[in-house]
Design a protein around this motif. Structure first.
Motif, PDB file in Angstrom:
ATOM      1  N   GLY A 102      49.394  57.732  49.050  1.00  0.00           N
ATOM      2  CA  GLY A 102      48.179  56.362  47.717  1.00  0.00           C
ATOM      3  C   GLY A 102      47.779  55.634  48.357  1.00  0.00           C
ATOM      4  N   ALA A 103      47.061  54.770  47.943  1.00  0.00           N
ATOM      5  CA  ALA A 103      46.241  53.265  48.037  1.00  0.00           C
ATOM      6  C   ALA A 103      46.436  52.697  47.280  1.00  0.00           C
ATOM      7  N   GLU A 104      46.495  51.109  47.773  1.00  0.00           N
ATOM      8  CA  GLU A 104      46.190  49.938  46.868  1.00  0.00           C
ATOM      9  C   GLU A 104      45.220  48.760  47.100  1.00  0.00           C
ATOM     10  N   ALA A 105      44.633  48.751  45.590  1.00  0.00           N
ATOM     11  CA  ALA A 105      43.371  48.067  45.951  1.00  0.00           C
ATOM     12  C   ALA A 105      43.261  46.735  46.381  1.00  0.00           C
ATOM     13  N   GLY A 106      42.666  46.052  47.141  1.00  0.00           N
ATOM     14  CA  GLY A 106      42.953  44.419  47.561  1.00  0.00           C
ATOM     15  C   GLY A 106      41.101  43.365  47.084  1.00  0.00           C
ATOM     16  N   THR A 107      41.461  42.792  46.088  1.00  0.00           N
ATOM     17  CA  THR A 107      40.372  41.998  45.544  1.00  0.00           C
ATOM     18  C   THR A 107      40.561  40.809  45.611  1.00  0.00           C
ATOM     19  N   TRP A 108      38.731  40.480  45.564  1.00  0.00           N
ATOM     20  CA  TRP A 108      38.684  39.762  46.311  1.00  0.00           C
ATOM     21  C   TRP A 108      37.522  38.639  45.171  1.00  0.00           C
ATOM     22  N   THR A 109      37.317  38.026  44.855  1.00  0.00           N
ATOM     23  CA  THR A 109      35.700  37.058  44.398  1.00  0.00           C
ATOM     24  C   THR A 109      35.989  36.163  44.866  1.00  0.00           C
TER      25      THR A 109
END
Length: 170
Positions: A102-109
């Motif tokens: 699997g994979a994990e999302a890394g978000t930044w705004t």
């Protein structure tokens, strides 16, 4: 979220590993494509070379130059999706952790662009980008990051539990 303490003000994990440790936690969500979250600007994708060139010269200050180039060239953190407005990257969703399972999302705004749905849009596009060859996708955040938790709500992500991290202080 406060972690319940034992008598003496220490949590069970801190008691098990005393001195110089920090305990943090937050919700984790299962991402089930297809997802969709529309915004009035285009979402750029790592599978389109012209999109990488569009953002190459507008690296956000929270990315080191070498890691930015590596991301755009398909290294660590790829696949990715982004929104750029003018000469600024407004939002990013990348892949900080990925295995065969699997994979994990890394978000930044960017703070100047928050509240516009950009994190939800880039996360939905990221899930679409990975869904064909990655069996499980995850989105996690910290207990105090209410904005990130709202992204999960906007996308209808299913909560699957909490991640607990015990980190040695440096």
């Amino acid at each position: 979220m406060a972690v319940a303490a034992l008598p003496g003000g220490r949590t069970p994990l801190e008691r098990a590993a005393p001195g110089g440790w920090t305990l943090s936690a937050g919700p984790s969500y299962l991402v089930r494509p297809p997802l969709r979250f529309d915004v009035p600007v285009p979402v750029l994708r790592s599978d389109r070379p012209a999109d990488a060139e569009r953002v190459r010269a507008i690296r956000p200050g929270n990315w080191e130059p070498g890691e930015w180039e590596e991301l755009l060239d398909g290294g660590t953190g790829a696949p990715w999706t982004m929104i750029a407005e003018g000469d600024r990257v407004a939002s990013i969703c990348h892949t900080p952790r990925r295995t065969r399972a699997g994979a994990e999302a890394g978000t930044w705004t960017d703070p100047g662009f928050r509240g516009r749905g950009y994190a939800a849009a880039t996360t939905a596009a990221w899930a679409d980008l990975l869904s064909a060859d990655c069996p499980r996708l995850f989105y996690s955040t910290s207990a105090d990051n209410l904005s990130s938790q709202r992204v999960a709500e906007r996308l209808g992500l299913r909560g699957i539990g909490w991640l607990w991290k015990l980190t040695k202080k440096s």
